[in-house]
Design a protein around this motif. Structure first.
Motif, PDB file in Angstrom:
ATOM      1  N   ASP A  32       0.812  -1.219   0.000  1.00  0.00           N
ATOM      2  CA  ASP A  32       0.000   0.000   0.000  1.00  0.00           C
ATOM      3  C   ASP A  32       0.846   1.270   0.000  1.00  0.00           C
ATOM      4  O   ASP A  32       0.324   2.383  -0.037  1.00  0.00           O
ATOM      5  CB  ASP A  32      -0.948   0.011   1.208  1.00  0.00           C
ATOM      6  CG  ASP A  32      -1.996  -1.090   1.097  1.00  0.00           C
ATOM      7  OD1 ASP A  32      -2.187  -1.618  -0.027  1.00  0.00           O
ATOM      8  OD2 ASP A  32      -2.610  -1.436   2.122  1.00  0.00           O
ATOM      9  N   VAL A  33       2.159   1.091   0.056  1.00  0.00           N
ATOM     10  CA  VAL A  33       3.063   2.248   0.034  1.00  0.00           C
ATOM     11  C   VAL A  33       3.992   2.113  -1.172  1.00  0.00           C
ATOM     12  O   VAL A  33       4.658   1.094  -1.334  1.00  0.00           O
ATOM     13  CB  VAL A  33       3.924   2.305   1.317  1.00  0.00           C
ATOM     14  CG1 VAL A  33       4.863   3.510   1.278  1.00  0.00           C
ATOM     15  CG2 VAL A  33       3.050   2.333   2.566  1.00  0.00           C
ATOM     16  N   LEU A 204      -1.870   9.610  -1.089  1.00  0.00           N
ATOM     17  CA  LEU A 204      -1.390  10.642  -0.159  1.00  0.00           C
ATOM     18  C   LEU A 204       0.121  10.675  -0.308  1.00  0.00           C
ATOM     19  O   LEU A 204       0.813   9.750   0.130  1.00  0.00           O
ATOM     20  CB  LEU A 204      -1.718  10.233   1.272  1.00  0.00           C
ATOM     21  CG  LEU A 204      -2.875  10.864   2.014  1.00  0.00           C
ATOM     22  CD1 LEU A 204      -2.899  10.329   3.442  1.00  0.00           C
ATOM     23  CD2 LEU A 204      -2.827  12.379   2.005  1.00  0.00           C
ATOM     24  N   SER A 205       0.616  11.725  -0.962  1.00  0.00           N
ATOM     25  CA  SER A 205       2.053  11.825  -1.193  1.00  0.00           C
ATOM     26  C   SER A 205       2.674  12.648  -0.082  1.00  0.00           C
ATOM     27  O   SER A 205       2.516  13.867  -0.029  1.00  0.00           O
ATOM     28  CB  SER A 205       2.297  12.488  -2.560  1.00  0.00           C
ATOM     29  OG  SER A 205       3.658  12.837  -2.712  1.00  0.00           O
ATOM     30  N   ASP A 211      11.715  12.051   6.830  1.00  0.00           N
ATOM     31  CA  ASP A 211      10.467  11.850   7.577  1.00  0.00           C
ATOM     32  C   ASP A 211       9.524  10.803   6.962  1.00  0.00           C
ATOM     33  O   ASP A 211       8.360  10.733   7.343  1.00  0.00           O
ATOM     34  CB  ASP A 211       9.738  13.201   7.751  1.00  0.00           C
ATOM     35  CG  ASP A 211       9.531  13.949   6.444  1.00  0.00           C
ATOM     36  OD1 ASP A 211       9.524  13.297   5.379  1.00  0.00           O
ATOM     37  OD2 ASP A 211       9.361  15.187   6.485  1.00  0.00           O
ATOM     38  N   TYR A 212      10.043   9.959   6.063  1.00  0.00           N
ATOM     39  CA  TYR A 212       9.114   9.036   5.384  1.00  0.00           C
ATOM     40  C   TYR A 212       8.537   7.969   6.311  1.00  0.00           C
ATOM     41  O   TYR A 212       7.428   7.488   6.086  1.00  0.00           O
ATOM     42  CB  TYR A 212       9.740   8.415   4.123  1.00  0.00           C
ATOM     43  CG  TYR A 212      10.874   7.442   4.354  1.00  0.00           C
ATOM     44  CD1 TYR A 212      10.636   6.087   4.547  1.00  0.00           C
ATOM     45  CD2 TYR A 212      12.189   7.882   4.345  1.00  0.00           C
ATOM     46  CE1 TYR A 212      11.682   5.199   4.746  1.00  0.00           C
ATOM     47  CE2 TYR A 212      13.238   7.004   4.550  1.00  0.00           C
ATOM     48  CZ  TYR A 212      12.990   5.661   4.753  1.00  0.00           C
ATOM     49  OH  TYR A 212      14.017   4.801   4.960  1.00  0.00           O
ATOM     50  N   THR A 213       9.280   7.604   7.368  1.00  0.00           N
ATOM     51  CA  THR A 213       8.709   6.580   8.259  1.00  0.00           C
ATOM     52  C   THR A 213       7.514   7.157   9.034  1.00  0.00           C
ATOM     53  O   THR A 213       6.499   6.485   9.213  1.00  0.00           O
ATOM     54  CB  THR A 213       9.759   6.004   9.237  1.00  0.00           C
ATOM     55  OG1 THR A 213      10.317   7.060  10.003  1.00  0.00           O
ATOM     56  CG2 THR A 213      10.850   5.268   8.489  1.00  0.00           C
ATOM     57  N   LEU A 214       7.648   8.426   9.448  1.00  0.00           N
ATOM     58  CA  LEU A 214       6.506   9.083  10.111  1.00  0.00           C
ATOM     59  C   LEU A 214       5.337   9.177   9.142  1.00  0.00           C
ATOM     60  O   LEU A 214       4.180   8.941   9.503  1.00  0.00           O
ATOM     61  CB  LEU A 214       6.883  10.505  10.563  1.00  0.00           C
ATOM     62  CG  LEU A 214       8.027  10.648  11.570  1.00  0.00           C
ATOM     63  CD1 LEU A 214       8.285  12.129  11.855  1.00  0.00           C
ATOM     64  CD2 LEU A 214       7.696   9.904  12.851  1.00  0.00           C
ATOM     65  N   ALA A 215       5.646   9.528   7.890  1.00  0.00           N
ATOM     66  CA  ALA A 215       4.592   9.683   6.876  1.00  0.00           C
ATOM     67  C   ALA A 215       3.841   8.364   6.672  1.00  0.00           C
ATOM     68  O   ALA A 215       2.610   8.344   6.568  1.00  0.00           O
ATOM     69  CB  ALA A 215       5.195  10.183   5.566  1.00  0.00           C
ATOM     70  N   GLU A 218       1.491   7.717   9.307  1.00  0.00           N
ATOM     71  CA  GLU A 218       0.315   8.601   9.250  1.00  0.00           C
ATOM     72  C   GLU A 218      -0.510   8.385   7.975  1.00  0.00           C
ATOM     73  O   GLU A 218      -1.427   9.145   7.696  1.00  0.00           O
ATOM     74  CB  GLU A 218       0.742  10.067   9.375  1.00  0.00           C
ATOM     75  CG  GLU A 218       1.425  10.411  10.700  1.00  0.00           C
ATOM     76  CD  GLU A 218       0.573  10.110  11.941  1.00  0.00           C
ATOM     77  OE1 GLU A 218      -0.664  10.151  11.852  1.00  0.00           O
ATOM     78  OE2 GLU A 218       1.171   9.822  13.005  1.00  0.00           O
ATOM     79  N   GLY A 219      -0.151   7.388   7.164  1.00  0.00           N
ATOM     80  CA  GLY A 219      -1.030   7.026   6.053  1.00  0.00           C
ATOM     81  C   GLY A 219      -0.535   7.319   4.645  1.00  0.00           C
ATOM     82  O   GLY A 219      -1.293   7.174   3.680  1.00  0.00           O
ATOM     83  N   ALA A 220       0.721   7.691   4.475  1.00  0.00           N
ATOM     84  CA  ALA A 220       1.238   7.965   3.124  1.00  0.00           C
ATOM     85  C   ALA A 220       1.093   6.749   2.216  1.00  0.00           C
ATOM     86  O   ALA A 220       1.307   5.618   2.647  1.00  0.00           O
ATOM     87  CB  ALA A 220       2.712   8.372   3.193  1.00  0.00           C
ATOM     88  N   THR A 221       0.720   6.988   0.955  1.00  0.00           N
ATOM     89  CA  THR A 221       0.719   5.904  -0.034  1.00  0.00           C
ATOM     90  C   THR A 221       1.859   6.093  -1.034  1.00  0.00           C
ATOM     91  O   THR A 221       2.239   5.157  -1.725  1.00  0.00           O
ATOM     92  CB  THR A 221      -0.608   5.856  -0.820  1.00  0.00           C
ATOM     93  OG1 THR A 221      -0.726   7.057  -1.589  1.00  0.00           O
ATOM     94  CG2 THR A 221      -1.806   5.698   0.097  1.00  0.00           C
TER      95      THR A 221
END
Ligand SMILES: *Cc1c(COP(=O)(O)O)cnc(C)c1O
Length: 236
Positions: A32-33, A204-205, A211-215, A218-221
């Motif tokens: 999903d990412v 969600l970009s 900070d990609y692990t936080l993203a 929090e739902g980043a795709t």
């Protein structure tokens, strides 16, 4: 300076490990990412090496650089995402080469992308950039603006709104970064629940090397990782 395959592979393994762990922490599936490898300023050889290692989506922020790289590499096996500030007079360099434009920050820009896409008989996927943190130095819609512009965007036939993009403030303050991502996700859910024809909220970009692990939590795709893969950039 080109990166060696060994170093790139080592970096990729590290990033993959971090993605997997962030997915596990947040109960998400790895598939999903999607990893957008940000190759701006990097030579074509680096992109070829990344492709050999299995990466297919490349992010760039300069229209002419995309034009040149697509000329060198094509857009069959490589997928190109425009992630940077875009001026209307440069759209011609990237439509129809880019399948996604992450950085749409005005109706006028979306309208111009629609016209260029119509000329090539393609539909370009766009993400609306939201300036969640409200920093003056960042471009993007405010929350109110992005909601208000949707009905007009929905009428454009050659652009498809697929989601939202943001950039977190440049800071070590994890709470502030997380809040930015969380606020974007809330706007995303809010828009999704409006069920507007022709507006889909799938992507969600958010999240870069720092900070990609936080993203992801929090739902980043779509995460946009440059220096964490290719090494530091040198601007001439
Ligand atoms: C350059 C850039 C990135 C990648 O930045 P890194 O810190 O190198 O990962 C991501 N998103 C945008 C919009 C960029 O311009």
């Amino acid at each position: 300076m080109s990166i060696t395959l060994d170093v790139l592979q080592k970096n990729l393994i590290e990033v993959e490990k971090e993605i997997t762990m962030a997915c596990e922490r947040s109960g998400r599936k790895r598939e999903d990412v999607q990893l957008v490898a940000v190759s701006k300023t990097k030579p074509i050889e680096d992109i070829q090496k990344a492709h050999e290692l299995g990466l297919t989506i490349f992010g760039e922020n300069k229209p002419q650089e995309i034009r040149d790289k697509v000329q060198g590499l094509g857009n069959k096996e490589y997928t190109w995402h425009m992630i940077g500030n875009l001026q209307k007079n440069k759209i011609k360099y990237i439509v129809p080469k880019c399948t996604y434009i992450h950085s749409v920050d005005s109706y006028d820009l979306a309208f111009a992308i629609d016209k260029a896409s119509a000329k090539h008989n393609v539909v370009t996927n766009i993400l609306l950039q939201v300036n969640v943190s409200g920093e003056a130095s960042k471009s993007g819609f405010t929350k109110k603006e992005v909601i208000d512009v949707l009905p007009m965007l929905a009428k454009l036939e050659h652009v498809q709104v697929k989601g939202l993009m943001t950039m977190a403030p440049y800071t070590d303050d994890e709470t502030l970064i997380r809040t930015t991502f969380r606020n974007l996700k809330e706007i995303f859910i809010d828009i999704h629940s409006k069920n507007i024809d022709n507006i889909t909220m799938e992507e969600l970009s958010m999240g870069m090397t720092n900070d990609y692990t936080l993203a992801i939590e929090e739902g980043a795709t779509l995460i946009r990782v440059g220096s964490g893969l290719f090494g530091e950039r040198q601007y001439l």
